[in-house]
Enzyme design. Structure first.
Site, PDB file in Angstrom:
ATOM      1  N   ALA A  41      38.426  45.395  40.278  1.00 38.12           N
ATOM      2  CA  ALA A  41      38.001  46.023  39.015  1.00 38.12           C
ATOM      3  C   ALA A  41      38.309  45.198  37.774  1.00 38.12           C
ATOM      4  O   ALA A  41      38.118  45.688  36.657  1.00 38.12           O
ATOM      5  CB  ALA A  41      38.581  47.426  38.857  1.00 38.12           C
ATOM      6  N   ALA A  42      38.736  43.953  37.934  1.00 34.54           N
ATOM      7  CA  ALA A  42      38.971  43.126  36.746  1.00 34.54           C
ATOM      8  C   ALA A  42      37.678  42.910  35.974  1.00 34.54           C
ATOM      9  O   ALA A  42      37.649  43.018  34.738  1.00 34.54           O
ATOM     10  CB  ALA A  42      39.578  41.784  37.149  1.00 34.54           C
ATOM     11  N   GLY A  43      36.597  42.614  36.690  1.00 36.37           N
ATOM     12  CA  GLY A  43      35.311  42.428  36.027  1.00 36.37           C
ATOM     13  C   GLY A  43      34.823  43.697  35.360  1.00 36.37           C
ATOM     14  O   GLY A  43      34.266  43.660  34.252  1.00 36.37           O
TER      15      GLY A  43
END
Length: 298
Positions: free
Chosen positions: A238-240
């Site tokens: 979920a970094a992007g």
């Protein structure tokens, strides 16, 4: 729903690998981006589909707990909610396989029912975990209504040329940029080449995320490379999506493209120091407590 197992490394093809801790986390690219935008200061409405199962109820409750408007979150009967099977290595790298489930039930008719929400929005964020025809319909509606569109074309797939001309901001990682342009992206120089090709298709602003190497961005007004904050990553899930939500929230508040990217990068950097998808997304106050990055490197 993300089904996450941790392991020392990612398995090789055909290999059975003994893993470690297992956990479930609310996820999905669209929901992750909605939660990120909400925690990072935006007012958010979610358009999507969940299944009539236990995961669906959990996912709806999770969005409501984030004060996200779920009036256009539909339940698909006799259908499972979307899931992602995720392996996370000790260095934070991951592999993800998605079973769309109810996501595949989102139709252009659902988009038509949400016209007022799209018209009122400061930005429409789309990704490709729902049918492409539905995404195209939503983007066309936003273009007709004058609502800016951010498209994160993930999972990556070829896109019709007409779609690019309706997109205000295209956010792609190295893999997605390669698939859409045939340019292998491994750093700022190749990211610039890929961004140039994508802008030639009619996109106003292209942002290529490069993980620990930062971001390359290109628009009519400017282009440049912004380095990423240095952190010890433990889980990049979920970094992007956190970057997308943070960028969108800050951009809608009136920030410049560069400042919105900076904010999104700082939010993403915090997220990779925590486990899980939505569980890892920071708040606006946490990001504001960090120092902005130095000027872009040309």
């Amino acid at each position: 729903m993300d089904l996450v197992v941790h392991a020392e490394r990612l398995p090789a093809r055909g290999e059975t690998l003994l893993g470690g801790a297992f956990a479930t986390f609310s996820g999905g690219k669209g929901a992750n981006q909605a939660v990120a935008a909400a925690r990072l200061g935006a007012s958010v409405a979610m358009l999507g589909c969940i299944g009539d199962d236990a995961f669906g109820a959990q996912l709806r409750d999770g969005l409501r707990n984030e004060r996200i408007d779920t009036a256009h979150l539909h339940t698909a009967d006799h259908t499972s909610s979307g899931i992602a099977v995720i392996t996370v290595a000790a260095d934070g790298a991951n592999t993800i396989v998605v079973s769309p489930g109810a996501n595949a039930a989102l139709t252009p008719g659902h988009v038509d029912a949400a016209q007022d929400a799209i018209d009122d929005a400061g930005m429409l964020i789309c990704q490709l975990e729902v049918p492409l025809d539905t995404v195209r319909h939503a983007i066309s509606a936003a273009a007709r209504l004058g609502t800016p569109v951010l498209l994160n074309p993930a999972p990556a797939q070829p896109l019709p040329d007409a779609l690019y001309r309706q997109v205000s901001v295209l956010v792609v990682n190295e893999t997605e940029a390669h698939l859409l342009t045939d340019v292998p992206v491994d750093g700022p120089a190749s990211a610039r080449d890929a961004a140039t090709r994508l802008r030639a298709k009619g996109v106003e602003t292209v942002i290529v995320t490069l993980g620990a190497a930062g971001v390359w961005y290109s628009s009519d007004a400017e282009e440049g490379h912004l380095p990423a904050p240095r952190v010890d990553a433990i889980d990049t899930t979920a970094a992007g999506d956190t970057f997308v939500g943070g960028f969108a929230a800050e951009r809608v508040r009136g920030a410049s493209i560069r400042d919105a990217i900076d904010f999104g990068q700082r939010a993403a950097a915090l997220s990779v120091t925590r486990r899980g998808a939505q569980a890892s997304i920071p708040t606006q106050a946490e990001v504001r407590a960090q120092s902005p990055l130095a000027a872009a490197i040309r």
